[in-house]
Write a protein that holds these residues in place. Structure first.
Motif, mmCIF file in Angstrom:
data_model
loop_
_atom_site.group_PDB
_atom_site.id
_atom_site.type_symbol
_atom_site.label_atom_id
_atom_site.label_comp_id
_atom_site.label_asym_id
_atom_site.label_seq_id
_atom_site.Cartn_x
_atom_site.Cartn_y
_atom_site.Cartn_z
ATOM 1 N N GLY A 171 59.402 62.421 11.113
ATOM 2 C CA GLY A 171 59.980 61.236 11.716
ATOM 3 C C GLY A 171 59.374 59.992 11.111
ATOM 4 N N PRO A 172 59.913 58.842 11.411
ATOM 5 C CA PRO A 172 59.447 57.596 10.810
ATOM 6 C C PRO A 172 58.061 57.144 11.245
ATOM 7 N N VAL A 173 57.564 57.670 12.383
ATOM 8 C CA VAL A 173 56.212 57.333 12.833
ATOM 9 C C VAL A 173 55.439 58.629 13.037
ATOM 10 N N ARG A 174 54.438 58.867 12.221
ATOM 11 C CA ARG A 174 53.657 60.104 12.304
ATOM 12 C C ARG A 174 52.426 59.876 13.170
ATOM 13 N N VAL A 175 52.200 60.784 14.086
ATOM 14 C CA VAL A 175 50.992 60.745 14.908
ATOM 15 C C VAL A 175 49.927 61.542 14.164
ATOM 16 N N LEU A 176 48.978 60.832 13.564
ATOM 17 C CA LEU A 176 47.987 61.471 12.707
ATOM 18 C C LEU A 176 46.809 62.047 13.483
ATOM 19 N N ASP A 177 46.463 61.416 14.593
ATOM 20 C CA ASP A 177 45.305 61.885 15.353
ATOM 21 C C ASP A 177 45.365 61.325 16.767
ATOM 22 N N ILE A 178 44.727 62.040 17.689
ATOM 23 C CA ILE A 178 44.695 61.659 19.098
ATOM 24 C C ILE A 178 43.297 61.919 19.629
ATOM 25 N N VAL A 179 42.704 60.926 20.299
ATOM 26 C CA VAL A 179 41.426 61.135 20.986
ATOM 27 C C VAL A 179 41.557 60.634 22.412
ATOM 28 N N GLN A 180 40.905 61.334 23.334
ATOM 29 C CA GLN A 180 40.989 60.974 24.756
ATOM 30 C C GLN A 180 39.705 61.377 25.458
ATOM 31 N N VAL A 181 39.310 60.573 26.442
ATOM 32 C CA VAL A 181 38.155 60.907 27.272
ATOM 33 C C VAL A 181 38.432 60.415 28.688
ATOM 34 N N THR A 182 37.883 61.125 29.690
ATOM 35 C CA THR A 182 38.070 60.739 31.094
ATOM 36 C C THR A 182 36.739 60.768 31.826
ATOM 37 N N ASN A 183 36.697 60.074 32.963
ATOM 38 C CA ASN A 183 35.522 60.082 33.827
ATOM 39 C C ASN A 183 36.020 60.109 35.273
ATOM 40 N N GLY A 184 35.865 61.270 35.914
ATOM 41 C CA GLY A 184 36.374 61.447 37.268
ATOM 42 C C GLY A 184 35.638 60.663 38.338
ATOM 43 N N ALA A 185 34.562 59.973 37.976
ATOM 44 C CA ALA A 185 33.831 59.190 38.971
ATOM 45 C C ALA A 185 34.678 58.058 39.549
ATOM 46 N N TYR A 186 35.776 57.707 38.854
ATOM 47 C CA TYR A 186 36.613 56.587 39.300
ATOM 48 C C TYR A 186 37.971 57.073 39.828
ATOM 49 N N ARG A 211 33.090 47.073 41.179
ATOM 50 C CA ARG A 211 33.026 48.302 40.391
ATOM 51 C C ARG A 211 34.119 48.317 39.326
ATOM 52 N N TYR A 212 35.292 47.774 39.665
ATOM 53 C CA TYR A 212 36.361 47.692 38.685
ATOM 54 C C TYR A 212 36.051 46.636 37.630
ATOM 55 N N SER A 213 35.718 45.436 38.077
ATOM 56 C CA SER A 213 35.591 44.299 37.167
ATOM 57 C C SER A 213 34.328 44.338 36.321
ATOM 58 N N PHE A 214 33.274 44.991 36.817
ATOM 59 C CA PHE A 214 32.017 45.005 36.066
ATOM 60 C C PHE A 214 31.659 46.406 35.575
ATOM 61 N N THR A 215 31.481 47.352 36.508
ATOM 62 C CA THR A 215 31.002 48.681 36.115
ATOM 63 C C THR A 215 31.986 49.397 35.200
ATOM 64 N N LEU A 216 33.254 49.467 35.628
ATOM 65 C CA LEU A 216 34.250 50.144 34.806
ATOM 66 C C LEU A 216 34.510 49.380 33.512
ATOM 67 N N ALA A 217 34.505 48.065 33.578
ATOM 68 C CA ALA A 217 34.717 47.277 32.361
ATOM 69 C C ALA A 217 33.610 47.531 31.341
ATOM 70 N N VAL A 222 32.215 50.515 26.134
ATOM 71 C CA VAL A 222 31.468 51.544 25.404
ATOM 72 C C VAL A 222 32.386 52.682 24.980
ATOM 73 N N ARG A 223 33.230 53.135 25.899
ATOM 74 C CA ARG A 223 34.126 54.254 25.594
ATOM 75 C C ARG A 223 35.084 53.911 24.459
ATOM 76 N N LEU A 224 35.682 52.717 24.512
ATOM 77 C CA LEU A 224 36.622 52.330 23.472
ATOM 78 C C LEU A 224 35.933 52.230 22.111
ATOM 79 N N ASN A 308 44.753 52.725 24.726
ATOM 80 C CA ASN A 308 45.263 52.793 26.091
ATOM 81 C C ASN A 308 44.108 53.090 27.040
ATOM 82 N N ALA A 309 44.198 52.592 28.259
ATOM 83 C CA ALA A 309 43.147 52.819 29.256
ATOM 84 C C ALA A 309 43.758 52.813 30.643
ATOM 85 N N SER A 310 43.065 53.492 31.575
ATOM 86 C CA SER A 310 43.540 53.566 32.954
ATOM 87 C C SER A 310 42.332 53.573 33.884
#
Length: 332
Positions: A171-186, A211-217, A222-224, A308-310
């Protein structure tokens, strides 16, 4: 060698009804400080149409991509909505019936909020790897806020929109690689208390704003950075090899945060779509990537990093390439 993955086509369904953020009825309920935060997010307007539920939005986008491509996908993967219309029913098979894909392998994925597109891509890659006879996988999502109130303090304003992504080996856009990490504490940082409440009283609340505006940020920065380094290193790349960076649509502040955290410049498509459409959940990043390609920010032969982030919390990065020759296959 694993199976290749490419985006053959993307279609978005955005209702015609436009609502100005400054005129949202819920703003009258807000204290002045929260109202000010909402109006400073960088979102001018959204699409908001009560005629469409999440399934209707997804079906609108899927109908477009099937009509434009003439495809008959062998698998349908539905990214589940945040608040389904009914319990104990299946949005996935409802969409299967609406789209006339009776022979398609059909199921749903999700659970990661905005990042739920990433597991959908991973599943599609796995399906293509497992079944040589399978040629196309259709991933769809309808983005509809879970409550009547579209402002999620202090994060974003959610609009309505559907998206369908046709995936294959080429296809016209190839997905070359994918990385993902999660933290269930949130996992329950944002919730909607709905039991024994009328829907008009549903409200998405943050359990701990600090916790959202400071700790998670802080953790998100760091994660990104770690994921960005990992993605580039394992593909033998540096930032100079990346023609374009694309992120999600939360707020003007979140776009600046991402740029500062990684020392990059995001595509102009991000701020443009943010102002015009607000937040569309998992649909944001490919909406922005498509716009970046259309406006020439990602010419054929060049590569982009899609971030992307959630707040659940999850983070993911995609490395994609705009192919000049869409018949060429890239192996992951």
């Amino acid at each position: 060698m694993t199976a290749p993955l490419a985006v053959r086509a993307v279609a978005d369904f955005l209702p015609e009804t436009v609502a100005a953020v400054a005129e949202l009825p819920e703003l009258a309920e807000l204290p002045e400080d929260r109202r000010r935060v909402c109006l400073e997010l960088g979102i001018d307007r959204i699409r908001a149409d009560p005629r469409y539920d999440a399934v209707g939005l997804a079906a609108g986008a899927a109908g477009k991509v099937l009509a434009e491509t003439g495809a008959s996908p062998g698998a349908l993967v539905v990214i589940g909505s945040r608040a389904p219309e009914r319990l104990m029913s299946s949005e996935a098979t409802r969409l299967q019936a609406l789209l006339g894909l009776g022979d398609a392998l059909t199921f749903s994925v999700g659970g990661l909020g905005c990042v739920s597109l990433t597991p959908a891509l991973l599943v599609a890659r796995g399906l293509l790897a497992a079944d040589p006879a399978l040629d196309e996988v259709l991933v769809v999502h309808g983005s509809k806020p879970p409550t009547p109130r579209r402002y999620r303090h202090p994060v974003t304003v959610s609009g309505d929109g559907g998206q369908a992504v046709l995936l294959s080996r080429t296809g016209p856009v190839r997905v070359l690689d994918i990385v993902q990490v999660t933290n269930g504490a949130y996992w329950d940082l944002y919730t909607v208390d709905f039991r024994d409440r009328a829907q008009a009283d549903w409200s998405e609340e943050c359990a701990d704003l600090r916790r959202y505006s400071f700790t998670l940020a802080t953790e998100g920065r760091v994660r990104l950075r770690e994921l960005h380094r990992e993605l580039l290193a394992r593909n033998g790349m540096s930032t100079t090899d990346v023609a374009c960076y694309v992120s999600q649509n939360l707020s003007a502040g979140s776009l600046r945060f991402t740029e500062e955290a990684l020392g990059i410049r995001l595509s102009a498509a991000c701020s443009g779509n943010l102002a015009s459409h607000g937040h569309l959940g998992p649909n944001d990043i490919l909406l922005n990537l498509s716009a970046a390609i259309a406006n020439g920010e990602l010419p054929p032969g060049s590569r982009a990093v899609v971030l992307n982030a959630s707040p659940v919390a999850a983070w993911s990065l995609l490395l994609v390439e705009h192919a000049g020759d869409e018949a060429k296959t890239h192996y992951l």
